[in-house]
Each structure stands twice: as C-alpha cells, then as structure tokens.
Design a protein around this motif. Structure first.
Motif, mmCIF file in Angstrom:
data_model
loop_
_atom_site.group_PDB
_atom_site.id
_atom_site.type_symbol
_atom_site.label_atom_id
_atom_site.label_comp_id
_atom_site.label_asym_id
_atom_site.label_seq_id
_atom_site.Cartn_x
_atom_site.Cartn_y
_atom_site.Cartn_z
ATOM 1 N N LEU A 139 12.327 15.850 -5.593
ATOM 2 C CA LEU A 139 11.642 17.136 -6.300
ATOM 3 C C LEU A 139 10.290 16.712 -6.263
ATOM 4 C CD1 LEU A 139 14.202 15.682 -9.625
ATOM 5 C CD2 LEU A 139 13.364 18.078 -8.820
ATOM 6 N N GLN A 140 9.756 14.969 -5.890
ATOM 7 C CA GLN A 140 8.065 14.879 -5.458
ATOM 8 C C GLN A 140 7.875 15.918 -3.645
ATOM 9 O OE1 GLN A 140 7.924 10.474 -2.882
ATOM 10 N NE2 GLN A 140 6.811 10.369 -4.449
ATOM 11 N N SER A 141 8.996 16.084 -2.901
ATOM 12 C CA SER A 141 7.650 17.221 -1.713
ATOM 13 C C SER A 141 7.610 18.187 -2.948
ATOM 14 C CB SER A 141 9.126 17.396 -1.210
ATOM 15 O OG SER A 141 10.216 18.616 -1.679
ATOM 16 N N LEU A 142 8.097 18.942 -3.907
ATOM 17 C CA LEU A 142 8.139 19.903 -4.294
ATOM 18 C C LEU A 142 6.716 20.037 -5.169
ATOM 19 C CD1 LEU A 142 11.211 21.116 -5.204
ATOM 20 C CD2 LEU A 142 10.315 22.222 -3.370
ATOM 21 N N ALA A 143 5.766 18.740 -6.042
ATOM 22 C CA ALA A 143 4.734 18.927 -6.337
ATOM 23 C C ALA A 143 3.847 18.251 -5.846
ATOM 24 C CB ALA A 143 5.355 17.373 -7.587
ATOM 25 N N ALA A 144 3.940 17.658 -4.198
ATOM 26 C CA ALA A 144 2.629 16.980 -3.888
ATOM 27 C C ALA A 144 2.870 17.876 -1.861
ATOM 28 C CB ALA A 144 2.654 15.459 -4.522
ATOM 29 N N ARG A 145 2.094 17.128 -1.664
ATOM 30 C CA ARG A 145 1.749 17.214 -0.504
ATOM 31 C C ARG A 145 2.300 16.150 0.109
ATOM 32 N NH1 ARG A 145 -4.371 19.241 0.560
ATOM 33 N NH2 ARG A 145 -4.595 17.697 -1.456
ATOM 34 N N PRO A 146 2.372 16.308 1.884
ATOM 35 C CA PRO A 146 3.209 14.656 2.407
ATOM 36 C C PRO A 146 1.958 13.779 2.274
ATOM 37 C CG PRO A 146 3.873 16.868 3.527
ATOM 38 C CD PRO A 146 2.313 17.351 2.634
ATOM 39 N N ALA A 147 0.269 14.259 2.442
ATOM 40 C CA ALA A 147 0.259 12.770 2.729
ATOM 41 C C ALA A 147 -0.444 12.064 1.482
ATOM 42 C CB ALA A 147 -1.203 13.369 3.507
ATOM 43 N N GLU A 148 -0.713 12.350 0.120
ATOM 44 C CA GLU A 148 -0.030 12.555 -0.970
ATOM 45 C C GLU A 148 0.596 11.141 -0.979
ATOM 46 O OE1 GLU A 148 -0.247 14.187 -5.267
ATOM 47 O OE2 GLU A 148 -1.065 15.359 -3.942
ATOM 48 N N THR A 149 1.947 12.217 -1.024
ATOM 49 C CA THR A 149 3.115 10.839 -1.572
ATOM 50 C C THR A 149 2.944 10.241 -0.651
ATOM 51 O OG1 THR A 149 4.378 13.420 -1.769
ATOM 52 C CG2 THR A 149 5.646 11.293 -0.687
ATOM 53 N N ALA A 150 3.027 10.122 0.769
ATOM 54 C CA ALA A 150 2.787 8.273 1.760
ATOM 55 C C ALA A 150 2.055 7.442 1.540
ATOM 56 C CB ALA A 150 2.428 8.909 2.843
ATOM 57 N N CYS A 151 0.642 8.574 0.782
ATOM 58 C CA CYS A 151 -0.357 7.482 0.563
ATOM 59 C C CYS A 151 -0.061 6.295 -1.455
ATOM 60 C CB CYS A 151 -2.133 8.301 0.167
ATOM 61 S SG CYS A 151 -3.127 7.199 -0.565
ATOM 62 N N LEU A 152 0.291 7.354 -2.045
ATOM 63 C CA LEU A 152 -0.020 6.614 -3.534
ATOM 64 C C LEU A 152 1.335 6.226 -3.396
ATOM 65 C CD1 LEU A 152 -1.370 9.513 -5.707
ATOM 66 C CD2 LEU A 152 -1.854 8.037 -4.658
ATOM 67 N N GLN A 153 2.872 6.747 -2.980
ATOM 68 C CA GLN A 153 4.380 6.037 -3.120
ATOM 69 C C GLN A 153 3.637 5.042 -2.543
ATOM 70 O OE1 GLN A 153 7.385 8.298 -1.618
ATOM 71 N NE2 GLN A 153 8.464 6.189 -1.346
ATOM 72 N N SER A 154 3.423 4.255 -1.884
ATOM 73 C CA SER A 154 3.058 3.490 -0.673
ATOM 74 C C SER A 154 2.312 1.924 -1.551
ATOM 75 C CB SER A 154 2.530 3.310 0.601
ATOM 76 O OG SER A 154 3.350 3.448 1.312
ATOM 77 N N LEU A 155 1.140 3.027 -2.255
ATOM 78 C CA LEU A 155 0.087 1.323 -3.251
ATOM 79 C C LEU A 155 0.789 1.357 -4.441
ATOM 80 C CD1 LEU A 155 -2.420 1.206 -4.327
ATOM 81 C CD2 LEU A 155 -3.002 3.118 -5.048
ATOM 82 N N VAL A 156 1.938 2.362 -4.870
ATOM 83 C CA VAL A 156 2.622 1.967 -5.859
ATOM 84 C C VAL A 156 3.469 0.922 -5.301
ATOM 85 C CG1 VAL A 156 5.007 2.374 -7.369
ATOM 86 C CG2 VAL A 156 3.085 4.086 -7.117
ATOM 87 N N ILE A 157 4.147 0.590 -4.434
ATOM 88 C CA ILE A 157 5.277 -0.184 -3.778
ATOM 89 C C ILE A 157 4.379 -1.653 -3.604
ATOM 90 C CG2 ILE A 157 7.194 -1.240 -1.795
ATOM 91 C CD1 ILE A 157 7.653 1.502 -1.679
ATOM 92 N N LEU A 158 2.986 -1.097 -3.411
ATOM 93 C CA LEU A 158 2.138 -2.748 -3.131
ATOM 94 C C LEU A 158 1.827 -3.589 -4.311
ATOM 95 C CD1 LEU A 158 0.147 -4.249 -0.682
ATOM 96 C CD2 LEU A 158 -1.622 -2.609 -1.480
ATOM 97 N N LEU A 159 1.270 -2.652 -5.135
ATOM 98 C CA LEU A 159 0.703 -3.025 -6.708
ATOM 99 C C LEU A 159 2.606 -3.753 -6.774
ATOM 100 C CD1 LEU A 159 -1.128 -0.129 -8.004
ATOM 101 C CD2 LEU A 159 -1.769 -2.139 -7.417
ATOM 102 N N MET A 160 3.544 -3.103 -7.126
ATOM 103 C CA MET A 160 4.259 -3.881 -7.912
ATOM 104 C C MET A 160 4.701 -5.007 -6.783
ATOM 105 S SD MET A 160 8.172 -2.926 -7.781
ATOM 106 C CE MET A 160 8.934 -2.360 -6.105
ATOM 107 N N LEU A 161 4.110 -5.397 -5.307
ATOM 108 C CA LEU A 161 4.558 -6.317 -4.727
ATOM 109 C C LEU A 161 3.358 -7.312 -5.385
ATOM 110 C CD1 LEU A 161 5.720 -4.789 -1.221
ATOM 111 C CD2 LEU A 161 7.437 -6.296 -2.862
ATOM 112 N N GLY A 162 2.813 -6.868 -5.128
ATOM 113 C CA GLY A 162 1.042 -7.818 -5.561
ATOM 114 C C GLY A 162 1.232 -8.618 -6.384
ATOM 115 N N CYS A 163 2.476 -8.169 -8.275
ATOM 116 C CA CYS A 163 2.594 -8.983 -9.034
ATOM 117 C C CYS A 163 3.153 -10.321 -8.959
ATOM 118 C CB CYS A 163 3.428 -8.317 -10.146
ATOM 119 S SG CYS A 163 2.777 -6.703 -10.085
ATOM 120 N N ALA A 164 3.499 -10.412 -7.645
ATOM 121 C CA ALA A 164 3.894 -12.200 -6.945
ATOM 122 C C ALA A 164 3.456 -12.423 -6.166
ATOM 123 C CB ALA A 164 5.319 -11.510 -6.503
#
Length: 290
Positions: free
Chosen positions: A167-192
């Motif tokens: 579903l994600q690949s149909l809505a966004a380009r690979p570079a956008e996906t790689a950047c923002l998905q990694s950012l979400v994970i980083l923010l999640m980990l950053g809470c601890a």
C-alpha cells in the motif's frame, strides 16, 4: 525485473542481519537500532533531496507512520531474538510471515480463505514445532527459547508489514518511504533515549554505518520492486534469505544448521508456496483496498 530487484534487496538485508547480530552482541539491541536509524535518516534525507522534496499526501503520511511503528517493533523483536538463536533458525521461523500475510489479507481485505490456506497453516505449525524440537535437543538454553519466541512475534508484525509495504509503495516514492519510515522509527526509539541511549564505541562506528547503508539500499530496492511487481509473487524472494543466513551464520559466527531447522524451513516454505493460490491474488486484493 521486479523479482530480480527484490531478490537483491533480500540479499543485502541478509548481510545486514549478520552485521546487526554482531552489533547487538556488542552494544545491545536498543543502541544498535537507535544509531543505525540515525544513519538511515541521514541517507534518506540526502536521497529524497536529490530527487526533489514533495509534501507527502495525508494517506502516504499515515502509511509511513503505521509502517514505521510496526517496522520498529518488528525489528527490535527480531534483532533481540537473532542475538540469541542461530541465524538460519531465526530466518526459518520468520518464513511464516507470507502465510500470515495471506490470512491477514483475508481479515482486512475480505479475501476468501481457501481450504488449502487452512491446511498450509497447519503444515507450517508442524514446521515451527520441528524447529523448536531441534532447539530443545540442542540444549541451547532458556535465552534461545525466548529468542525464538521473539522472532515468531516479529514474524507476525512482518506479515502486517508486507501488506503495508504494498500500500505504501503505491502512495509514495522509494526515497520518501526510506526517509520518513526511518524517521518514524528513530522518533519512536528516541522516547527511551534519556534512559537507554549511550554513545557507541569507536570500533562499532564502521559496522553501524555499513548496517545503515545496507538497510537503506535494500529498503529502496524493495520499495521500487513492490511498486512494480505483485506482492504475492515478490514475497517468494524472502525464501532466498535462508541460504544467506546459513552461510553467513557459519562463516561469521560458527553456527551450524541443524537437520531439524532445515526440515522445519522446508515444511514452512512448502506450506507458504502451497497457500499462494495465484501469484496475483495478493496484488489484486491490495489494489482493490487501495
């Protein structure tokens, strides 16, 4: 071409798994994930800027957040488990993900569950049981059992991840996906971070950079492949990782593949292939949902 690109992506991910296992053993799963994600976000930002920033749509942003949360939890469980069980065994247990994806698609996308899918689920459970029997006979200890359970839990999340990836690949380009998905994970980990974060030793910087690079390139390749190929068909590339895991586990960590692990992997793979009624069914269902 999509199948070929996906196979390369899986190969790079397998090499990254070996690098990550060494890092988790050295500095722990949290700090390994945290600092790798810093590298992933940096690489993703550069790649996204190179092709031109574009504001994500609301749908794409929701998918980035959802897959980032699922992917972050999935990765923590998998790498924590990977540090406690042989690589080939961890990969074999994760092979239930494509079968679970079919079952989840039936639940979320209202796809009919065929009789062969139900039989495949039973067969896969025997494959999992075979691997656990082999683990008990090898007397790997309670940590290995906990690690195997963590890998199984990760496989459940990975099944969700496979559906979100399409579903994600149909809505966004690979570079956008790689950047923002990694950012979400980083923010999640950053809470601890105030309680768990620690600067990595100098000798781990090169492996961390390598892991980040491998993960980024693999994510880009897989995002492109899933945007140009059918999800059910491309999921078959996952099974090539067992060969990589067996070879890398033996060469780097001195791990041998037990007969039980091999038999269990064959049973699970056979069940998943049998459950794939048509190679285009997952893509059709997902595109209908999109």
């Amino acid at each position: 071409m999509a199948f070929f690109v996906a196979a390369i992506g899986i190969g790079l991910f397998s090499i990254m798994d070996a690098v990550m296992k060494g890092l988790v053993l050295a500095i722990g799963v949290y700090n390994t994930m945290l600092w790798r994600m810093v590298g992933n976000v940096a690489l993703g930002t550069v790649a996204w800027g190179a092709i031109g920033y574009r504001r994500p749509s609301r749908r794409a942003m929701l998918l980035h957040v959802a897959r980032g949360i699922v992917g972050g939890a999935m990765a923590l469980l998998f790498f924590w488990g990977l540090a406690r069980v042989p690589m080939a065994q961890a990969i074999a247990l994760s092979y239930i993900a494509p079968l679970l994806a079919l079952l989840l698609a039936a639940r979320w996308l209202k796809e009919h569950v065929s009789r062969r899918t139900i039989w495949a689920a039973f067969a896969a459970s025997f494959g999992i049981a075979t691997i656990f029997i082999g683990q008990s006979r090898a007397a790997l200890g309670p940590e290995a059992f906990a690690g195997a359970l963590a890998v199984l839990a990760s496989a459940v999340l990975y099944a969700v991840n496979l559906i979100l990836a399409r579903l994600q690949s149909l809505a966004a380009r690979p570079a956008e996906t790689a950047c923002l998905q990694s950012l979400v994970i980083l923010l999640m980990l950053g809470c601890a971070a105030p309680w768990l974060a620690a600067l990595p030793p100098a000798e781990t910087l090169a492996p961390l950079a390598l892991a980040a690079g491998l993960a980024f390139v693999s994510m880009m390749l897989l995002s492109w492949a899933y945007a140009h190929g059918e999800a059910g068909y491309l999921a078959m590339t996952e099974y090539t990782s067992f060969v990589y895991a067996a070879v890398l586990g033996f060469v780097i960590f001195g791990e041998r593949v037990s007969l039980y692990t091999f038999i269990g992997a064959v049973v699970i793979v056979a069940a998943c292939v049998y459950a794939a009624r048509r190679r285009d069914i997952a893509a059709q269902s997902l595109e209908h949902a999109a």
